[in-house]
Enzyme design. Sequence first.
Site, PDB file in Angstrom:
ATOM      1  N   LYS A   1      41.601  46.236  43.225  1.00 55.57           N
ATOM      2  CA  LYS A   1      41.435  44.944  42.563  1.00 55.57           C
ATOM      3  C   LYS A   1      40.975  45.158  41.130  1.00 55.57           C
ATOM      4  O   LYS A   1      40.089  45.977  40.854  1.00 55.57           O
ATOM      5  CB  LYS A   1      40.403  44.116  43.343  1.00 55.57           C
TER       6      LYS A   1
ATOM      7  N   SER B   1      39.730  35.718  45.583  1.00 59.59           N
ATOM      8  CA  SER B   1      40.153  36.298  44.327  1.00 59.59           C
ATOM      9  C   SER B   1      40.824  37.659  44.464  1.00 59.59           C
ATOM     10  O   SER B   1      41.271  38.235  43.474  1.00 59.59           O
ATOM     11  CB  SER B   1      38.948  36.420  43.389  1.00 59.59           C
TER      12      SER B   1
ATOM     13  N   SER C   1      36.661  36.036  49.036  1.00 57.35           N
ATOM     14  CA  SER C   1      37.699  36.706  48.262  1.00 57.35           C
ATOM     15  C   SER C   1      38.482  37.792  48.969  1.00 57.35           C
ATOM     16  O   SER C   1      39.526  38.215  48.490  1.00 57.35           O
ATOM     17  CB  SER C   1      37.092  37.274  46.971  1.00 57.35           C
TER      18      SER C   1
END
Length: 481
Positions: free
Chosen positions: A83, A158, A182
Site C-alpha cells: 500500500k 483505504s 481499511s
Amino acid sequence: MASDPILSAMPAVELRQLIASREVSSVELVSSCIAQIERFNPVLNAIVTLADEAALDAAKQADSALARGDRVGPLHGLPIVIKDISETAGIRTTYASPLYRENVPDADCEAVSRLRKAGAIILGKTSTPEFAAGANTVNSVFGATRNPWNTELSPAGSSGGSAVAVASGMVPIGHGTDFGCSLRMPASFCGVVGLRTTPGLIPNAPMVASWDPGQVHGPLARTAEDAALMLDGMTGFDGTWPISIPAPWDSALDAMRRSGGPKGKKFAFAPDLAGIGVEPEIDRLCRSAAALLSEAGGYVEECGFSVPEAIDIYRVLRAQWMVEQQLDRLDQMDQMDQMDQVDQVDPNLAGNVKLGLGQSVLDLARAQHARDVALKRFRELFNVYDFLITPTSPVEPFPVTQNFPTEIGGRKLASYTDWMAPCFLITLVSLVSVSVPVGLSRSGLPVGLQIVGPRLSEPAVLAIAAAIQEAAPIGIPPMLG
C-alpha cells in the site's frame, strides 16, 4: 509458463510449495504477475508504481538461493504489492498526496522490512486515498481505482489498490493497513480476505503515535490460508516498539490448521452492530453464512448486540489521530495558515483534521472514558461467546464516482465515516477481525462477513473464515474469465 497469467492467480500456499520444490521458479511467477498487471491494471488502476525490473532481479536471486540450498523464509520468492502509505526503500512512496508525488524513501518501514526478510518480492505500490483518509480509493495523483467485479463501482478503501490487485490475480497476496475499515472493507467489496491484526503484533515504525493501537498492518489474500501465510512473514516482537507483543504461536498457518474451525465454538450473530441499518442482500447472505457455521458444528445465536453510542467516540479519537499524523506539517504553519493549508488536501482528510483541531482536552478525556464503557460491553459479550459475527459492510459496492454512501435504506447518515461503523467499532476496542466473502448478491457483487475474536485470535478467526470459503466459494470476477 513465464507468460501465463493464471500462475499468478494460484493460492500463495501452493505457489510457495511449487517454488520450494523448484517446479516453478520465482522468475516465472513474477513474470506471470507482470503479464496480469499489463492486462488488467490499465482498467483497474490498482498498482500506481511498478518495480518490475527490481522484482525480476530479486526473483533471480531467490531462485539462486534455492539452487544453493540456502535457508529461506516463509514467503520466499512470492511477489507482493505494498500500500502506497507505507515506505519502501528505493520505490516511490507518495502517500497519494501531491506533496510527495516523487518521494523515494531511503529505508523500508518495519512491516515491509519484515516481508522482505521473509522472502517476499516487492513488485509495486498500490493506490490509496490521500494519507489513507477515506473508504473510496480515489486520489488527485493517480485518479480512481476500480472494482474488478464491476469497474463502475468502488473497491472501498483505504487499502483498495491492494485488494483489487489480489482479487484480479495481479499478485497472490497484498499488504494493507487498517485504522477504521481499511483492510476489511476493501476485502468485502472485492471478494477477498482481509485481516485486521492485534495492535502491537506488527510494529508500525516509523509511523508517529507509537503508543496508539489504532492503525495496524495486515494481509489481503484470496484465501484465509494465504492470509495466515503472509502473517507469518510479518509478526515478531520488537523491543523498541512500545506496544509490541510476541505472537503466541510459532506459525499462524500451522496454528490455524490445528484450531478445529467452527466446530464446538459459540457465535453471537449481530445483524446490525452499529445500529445504522443493513441492506437486505447483505443481511440475507450473512444469515446464510451463519447457517453454514451451524452446519459445521458451531453454535450460532442471533443477538441484539449493538453499540451505536460508540460511533461518536471513534470520530473524536480518529480526528485526534489524524492531527497527530499531520502534526509536522501543521507545526510549520502559523495558526492563521493552518486552516488554509488543510483545505488544500483531500476533503475527507481535511474534515478529520479540522475536527481534531477544534477538540478540547475534555473532549478527548470523555471519549476515552466512553471507550472503556464500550470495551466493557464487548468483554461481557465474549464472556458468553467465543466469536462475534456481523456484516462487514452495511451496503453493497457503490459507484466509484461517489465519495461515500449518504444513506442506508432511506435513512440519512450523519458523517462520511458512519457507513464504516461495523468495522471501526471493532478497531475502537482493539479486537481481531477478518472479513471473508460469503456469497454474491443478486447484483453479482461480493458480500463479506466479519468474524471478530479476542486479541491474538488470528489463527482461530482465519480457520473459521477458511471453513466458510470452502462451503461457499464465490469464484472469480467475470472480467477474469
